[in-house]
Design an enzyme around this catalytic site. Structure first.
Site, PDB file in Angstrom:
ATOM      1  N   ASP A  83       0.692  -1.166  -0.001  1.00  0.00           N
ATOM      2  CA  ASP A  83      -0.234   0.029  -0.172  1.00  0.00           C
ATOM      3  C   ASP A  83       0.758   1.086   0.029  1.00  0.00           C
ATOM      4  OD1 ASP A  83       0.952  -0.799   2.545  1.00  0.00           O
ATOM      5  OD2 ASP A  83      -0.884   0.496   3.530  1.00  0.00           O
ATOM      6  N   GLU A 141      -0.600  -2.230   5.035  1.00  0.00           N
ATOM      7  CA  GLU A 141       0.353  -1.858   6.424  1.00  0.00           C
ATOM      8  C   GLU A 141       0.245  -0.540   6.992  1.00  0.00           C
ATOM      9  OE1 GLU A 141       3.338  -0.823   9.028  1.00  0.00           O
ATOM     10  OE2 GLU A 141       3.246  -0.096   6.831  1.00  0.00           O
ATOM     11  N   GLU A 142      -0.135   0.561   6.261  1.00  0.00           N
ATOM     12  CA  GLU A 142      -0.009   1.785   6.692  1.00  0.00           C
ATOM     13  C   GLU A 142      -1.049   2.161   7.716  1.00  0.00           C
ATOM     14  OE1 GLU A 142       2.506   3.667   6.660  1.00  0.00           O
ATOM     15  OE2 GLU A 142       3.707   3.110   5.102  1.00  0.00           O
ATOM     16  N   HIS A 367       7.435   9.130   4.589  1.00  0.00           N
ATOM     17  CA  HIS A 367       6.039   9.871   4.514  1.00  0.00           C
ATOM     18  C   HIS A 367       6.332  11.232   4.232  1.00  0.00           C
ATOM     19  CE1 HIS A 367       3.783   6.736   7.421  1.00  0.00           C
ATOM     20  NE2 HIS A 367       4.738   6.096   6.754  1.00  0.00           N
TER      21      HIS A 367
END
Length: 396
Positions: A83, A141-142, A367
């Protein structure tokens, strides 16, 4: 293992152009948690090309495939996440995201492509090992966490997985280095939403109100004592308030104030302590000011704990790839979280940080809208993943 390393390096060169192209294709079409249909299609198309069978649509978009060695033996699982993040890319790369507001800003495009590279390498080396290697491409996962529902779907069974390994491209490390520690690797994470409920009124007459903003401010100040005075000095913990929402005008005291935050910890004991501290602190604040509160506390990921033997095995594999002088083994845990922790909770295993920064004075920031790294790091992932699996099967 040294006799197989030249074969792995040769196969890495063979598949590298395809794996780079795969990484770029994934990067250009980022998808958020549980939306990874196009990413899964790209991965499955490559599996189809090489005649490798697989299961898909596990936990919505997850993929599982496996390679059987020459003879029966143990089973090891390698994992990658798929993702992306809700970030507008600003890298100006030729393969930059084509989807507005979405970006692979944490390296998951590389994780998926690198694991596919390891899979293609190991598919050519089936005669070199006994046992089974499973490959897990997971969604989400995020945020929501795709590892747990894939585990619940049975991916660790039939055959039963004996060990799990994974890698994360890591901007706090230099290229061509890897960090592999025994024990605590990454923190567990919880999230909470806390609403303070008061009585609104005119800003000139606060004595006629119960001010939820004052309650929220008092809570924000007091809750940090849970870290400084409730945790042991040698323990790590974080309570962060990430958002505050209250009020509509400068002269109106509102009815409520809403906080959201995250809690980080390295043990179940401290998780329970910090959760109780949040509840008790909110209760004390409302008793002091006469208001009420509502707390929604959600437990997310457990701490990621590397098994000592599996960490040693992973180090041995990465020493072959990078050299012993480039392996870091004495680092402190990172207070970020990873849902690979559900895998190490279910089976013995280890997680590896693979460096991608060219200069630690200007590290690669995860990020971030400018997050980028060199394709050459895919070779480290391909070889490291492949060697960890072979090292485990060799020793069992």
């Amino acid at each position: 293992m040294r006799q197989i390393l030249p074969k792995i390096k040769s196969l890495t060169q063979k598949y590298y152009p395809e794996i780079v192209a795969l990484r770029h294709a994934i990067h250009m079409h980022p998808e958020l948690e549980f939306e990874e249909e196009n990413t899964a299609n790209l991965l499955c198309a490559m599996l189809d090309k090489y005649g490798i069978k697989y299961q898909r649509n596990i936990a919505k978009t997850g993929i599982l495939t496996q390679i059987q060695g020459e003879k029966e033996g143990k089973c090891v699982l390698l994992r990658a996440d798929m993702d992306a993040l809700p970030v507008q890319e600003e890298t100006n790369l030729p393969y930059a995201s084509k989807i507005a507001g979405k970006m692979h800003a944490c390296g998951h495009d590389g994780h998926s492509a690198g694991l596919m590279g390891a899979l293609l390498i190991l598919n050519e080396l089936k005669s070199e090992f006994n046992g089974t290697i499973k490959f897990m491409f997971q969604p989400a996962e995020e945020g929501s966490g795709g590892a747990k529902p894939m585990i619940e779907a049975g991916i660790l069974e039939n055959p039963k997985v004996d060990a799990v390994f994974g890698c994360h491209l890591w901007g706090a490390l230099l290229e061509n280095t890897a960090q592999i520690v025994s024990g605590e690797m990454m923190a567990g994470v919880d999230v909470f939403k806390l609403e303070f409920i008061g009585r609104g009124g005119h800003g000139a007459h606060p004595y006629t109100t119960i001010d939820p903003i004052v309650m929220a401010a008092k809570f924000i100040s007091d809750i940090q004592c849970a870290i400084s005075r409730r945790l042991k000095p040698v323990d790590a913990g974080v309570i962060t308030i990430g958002s505050i929402h209250a009020g509509t005008a400068f002269n109106i005291i509102p009815e409520n104030a809403i906080l959201t935050g995250t809690v980080r910890f390295l043990s179940e004991e401290n998780q329970a302590l910090l959760q109780k501290a949040i509840e008790n602190t909110a209760k004390a604040v409302t008793l002091e000011f006469g208001g009420e509160f509502k707390l929604n506390y959600k437990r997310e990921y457990p701490p990621l704990i590397n098994d000592e033997k599996m960490a040693l095995l992973a180090r041995k594999a990465f020493v072959e790839v990078l050299g012993e002088e480039n392996i870091i083994t004495n680092a402190k845990p990172d207070m970020g979280a990873e849902d690979f922790a559900f895998l190490t909770q279910a089976r013995q295993g280890a997680y590896v940080f693979v460096g991608i920064s060219k200069d630690l004075k200007n590290p690669t920031l995860h990020h971030s809208s400018t997050f980028c790294w060199d394709d050459e790091n895919l070779k480290v992932l391909m070889q490291g993943d492949a060697l960890m699996a072979l090292e485990f099967l060799k020793q069992t």
